[in-house]
Design a protein around this motif. Structure first.
Motif, PDB file in Angstrom:
ATOM      1  N   ALA A   3       0.830  -1.207   0.000  1.00 25.93           N
ATOM      2  CA  ALA A   3       0.000   0.000   0.000  1.00 25.93           C
ATOM      3  C   ALA A   3       0.865   1.260   0.000  1.00 25.93           C
ATOM      4  CB  ALA A   3      -0.942  -0.001   1.200  1.00 25.93           C
ATOM      5  N   GLN A   4       1.918   1.273   0.824  1.00 24.17           N
ATOM      6  CA  GLN A   4       2.788   2.451   0.891  1.00 24.17           C
ATOM      7  C   GLN A   4       3.461   2.710  -0.451  1.00 24.17           C
ATOM      8  OE1 GLN A   4       3.354   4.682   3.769  1.00 24.17           O
ATOM      9  NE2 GLN A   4       3.708   5.729   1.830  1.00 24.17           N
ATOM     10  N   MET A   5       3.946   1.672  -1.093  1.00 24.95           N
ATOM     11  CA  MET A   5       4.601   1.848  -2.390  1.00 24.95           C
ATOM     12  C   MET A   5       3.616   2.330  -3.445  1.00 24.95           C
ATOM     13  SD  MET A   5       7.699   1.464  -1.635  1.00 24.95           S
ATOM     14  CE  MET A   5       8.395   1.588  -3.274  1.00 24.95           C
ATOM     15  N   GLU A   6       2.375   1.863  -3.368  1.00 26.34           N
ATOM     16  CA  GLU A   6       1.347   2.343  -4.296  1.00 26.34           C
ATOM     17  C   GLU A   6       1.076   3.824  -4.069  1.00 26.34           C
ATOM     18  OE1 GLU A   6      -1.929  -0.362  -3.697  1.00 26.34           O
ATOM     19  OE2 GLU A   6      -0.995  -1.903  -4.969  1.00 26.34           O
ATOM     20  N   PHE A   7       0.980   4.237  -2.801  1.00 24.75           N
ATOM     21  CA  PHE A   7       0.792   5.661  -2.488  1.00 24.75           C
ATOM     22  C   PHE A   7       1.934   6.489  -3.066  1.00 24.75           C
ATOM     23  CE2 PHE A   7      -1.571   4.713   1.785  1.00 24.75           C
ATOM     24  CZ  PHE A   7      -2.755   4.512   1.107  1.00 24.75           C
ATOM     25  N   LEU A   8       3.156   6.044  -2.822  1.00 24.77           N
ATOM     26  CA  LEU A   8       4.324   6.798  -3.273  1.00 24.77           C
ATOM     27  C   LEU A   8       4.392   6.865  -4.792  1.00 24.77           C
ATOM     28  CD1 LEU A   8       6.898   5.479  -0.672  1.00 24.77           C
ATOM     29  CD2 LEU A   8       6.023   7.823  -0.824  1.00 24.77           C
ATOM     30  N   ASN A   9       4.079   5.784  -5.465  1.00 24.84           N
ATOM     31  CA  ASN A   9       4.071   5.792  -6.920  1.00 24.84           C
ATOM     32  C   ASN A   9       3.012   6.722  -7.471  1.00 24.84           C
ATOM     33  OD1 ASN A   9       6.080   4.415  -8.323  1.00 24.84           O
ATOM     34  ND2 ASN A   9       5.254   2.461  -7.698  1.00 24.84           N
ATOM     35  N   ALA A  10       1.823   6.697  -6.875  1.00 23.54           N
ATOM     36  CA  ALA A  10       0.739   7.561  -7.339  1.00 23.54           C
ATOM     37  C   ALA A  10       1.095   9.039  -7.154  1.00 23.54           C
ATOM     38  CB  ALA A  10      -0.551   7.228  -6.591  1.00 23.54           C
ATOM     39  N   GLY A  11       1.911   9.335  -6.170  1.00 29.82           N
ATOM     40  CA  GLY A  11       2.311  10.716  -5.906  1.00 29.82           C
ATOM     41  C   GLY A  11       3.756  11.003  -6.268  1.00 29.82           C
ATOM     42  N   ALA A  12       4.285  10.279  -7.228  1.00 27.81           N
ATOM     43  CA  ALA A  12       5.703  10.399  -7.586  1.00 27.81           C
ATOM     44  C   ALA A  12       6.097  11.829  -7.956  1.00 27.81           C
ATOM     45  CB  ALA A  12       6.042   9.445  -8.728  1.00 27.81           C
ATOM     46  N   GLU A  13       5.224  12.531  -8.643  1.00 30.47           N
ATOM     47  CA  GLU A  13       5.547  13.903  -9.048  1.00 30.47           C
ATOM     48  C   GLU A  13       5.702  14.816  -7.823  1.00 30.47           C
ATOM     49  OE1 GLU A  13       3.913  17.415 -12.013  1.00 30.47           O
ATOM     50  OE2 GLU A  13       2.994  15.432 -12.081  1.00 30.47           O
TER      51      GLU A  13
ATOM     52  N   VAL B  61       0.662  10.327   0.294  1.00 26.49           N
ATOM     53  CA  VAL B  61       1.611  11.333  -0.196  1.00 26.49           C
ATOM     54  C   VAL B  61       1.191  12.721   0.270  1.00 26.49           C
ATOM     55  CG1 VAL B  61       2.457  12.455  -2.305  1.00 26.49           C
ATOM     56  CG2 VAL B  61       2.446   9.974  -2.124  1.00 26.49           C
ATOM     57  N   ARG B  62      -0.095  12.942   0.386  1.00 28.17           N
ATOM     58  CA  ARG B  62      -0.580  14.236   0.883  1.00 28.17           C
ATOM     59  C   ARG B  62      -0.049  14.504   2.300  1.00 28.17           C
ATOM     60  NH1 ARG B  62      -6.639  15.651   2.628  1.00 28.17           N
ATOM     61  NH2 ARG B  62      -6.367  17.866   2.956  1.00 28.17           N
ATOM     62  N   GLU B  63      -0.122  13.493   3.165  1.00 29.03           N
ATOM     63  CA  GLU B  63       0.359  13.645   4.545  1.00 29.03           C
ATOM     64  C   GLU B  63       1.877  13.810   4.584  1.00 29.03           C
ATOM     65  OE1 GLU B  63      -1.527   9.989   5.661  1.00 29.03           O
ATOM     66  OE2 GLU B  63      -2.909  11.031   7.003  1.00 29.03           O
ATOM     67  N   ILE B  64       2.577  13.013   3.774  1.00 32.23           N
ATOM     68  CA  ILE B  64       4.037  13.126   3.719  1.00 32.23           C
ATOM     69  C   ILE B  64       4.428  14.511   3.205  1.00 32.23           C
ATOM     70  CG2 ILE B  64       6.134  12.243   2.623  1.00 32.23           C
ATOM     71  CD1 ILE B  64       4.685   9.473   2.501  1.00 32.23           C
ATOM     72  N   SER B  65       3.764  14.970   2.145  1.00 33.39           N
ATOM     73  CA  SER B  65       4.056  16.291   1.565  1.00 33.39           C
ATOM     74  C   SER B  65       3.839  17.404   2.578  1.00 33.39           C
ATOM     75  CB  SER B  65       3.175  16.545   0.336  1.00 33.39           C
ATOM     76  OG  SER B  65       3.460  15.623  -0.676  1.00 33.39           O
ATOM     77  N   ARG B  66       2.756  17.319   3.325  1.00 30.71           N
ATOM     78  CA  ARG B  66       2.484  18.342   4.349  1.00 30.71           C
ATOM     79  C   ARG B  66       3.583  18.370   5.406  1.00 30.71           C
ATOM     80  NH1 ARG B  66      -3.955  18.208   5.802  1.00 30.71           N
ATOM     81  NH2 ARG B  66      -4.597  19.511   4.053  1.00 30.71           N
ATOM     82  N   SER B  67       4.036  17.202   5.823  1.00 26.37           N
ATOM     83  CA  SER B  67       5.114  17.145   6.819  1.00 26.37           C
ATOM     84  C   SER B  67       6.396  17.750   6.263  1.00 26.37           C
ATOM     85  CB  SER B  67       5.372  15.702   7.248  1.00 26.37           C
ATOM     86  OG  SER B  67       4.282  15.222   7.981  1.00 26.37           O
ATOM     87  N   ILE B  68       6.706  17.444   5.016  1.00 28.34           N
ATOM     88  CA  ILE B  68       7.903  18.002   4.393  1.00 28.34           C
ATOM     89  C   ILE B  68       7.778  19.516   4.267  1.00 28.34           C
ATOM     90  CG2 ILE B  68       9.209  18.133   2.223  1.00 28.34           C
ATOM     91  CD1 ILE B  68       8.614  15.096   1.891  1.00 28.34           C
TER      92      ILE B  68
END
Length: 150
Positions: free
Chosen positions: A63-73, A124-131
């Motif tokens: 699931a995590q890899m799918e999230f990251l791939n979907a938000g690769a950009e 990716v939305r949550e990761i992006s916000r943290s970054i």
């Protein structure tokens, strides 16, 4: 053999992410294997997102890899490199340093400090916000606005 299977698994995720929007079919997501990677090589260059699991078949890992791939950009815009470790028995230096138990997502800042750890997949939305809350990222955004704005 496990390293080979992990590499094939990672390659499959990395190659499918932007086939529709990227005419060349190349992924924007940089994915590395932990046993062949040193975190120090990314200091002040990239933000490592380290994904640990006890197996490449772990549903949380998939699931995590799918999230990251979907938000690769979005990950590429934030200078993210994904490092995966699905081989606990290999005892990579990164695994020994971070000491995960089962699945774990770890975000490391450009300064090399661990910024967050999560025991479950994160979008990716949550990761992006943290970054985007990190001081280094805020500075990057300001500098990009100055360059674009003139």
């Amino acid at each position: 053999m496990k390293s080979f299977l992990t590499a094939v698994f990672i390659g499959a995720f990395a190659s499918v992410s932007y086939a529709q929007s990227n005419p060349a079919g190349a992924s924007l997501l940089e994915v590395r294997v932990a046993s062949e990677t040193d975190l120090d090589e990314f200091k002040w260059i990239k933000r490592p997102v380290v994904v640990f699991a006890d197996s490449a078949n772990d549903p949380a890992f998939v699931a995590q890899m799918e999230f990251l791939n979907a938000g690769a950009e979005r990950m590429a815009e934030r200078d993210v490199v994904v490092i995966v470790d699905t081989e606990p028995d290999a005892r990579s230096a990164i695994r020994l340093k971070m000491r995960p138990r089962g699945f774990m997502l770890t975000l490391v800042g450009k300064d090399g400090k661990v910024m967050l750890r999560k025991p479950f997949p994160w979008s990716v939305r949550e990761i992006s916000r943290s970054i985007d809350k990190m001081p280094t990222r805020k500075r990057e955004i300001r500098e990009n606005k100055q360059i674009i704005g003139g």
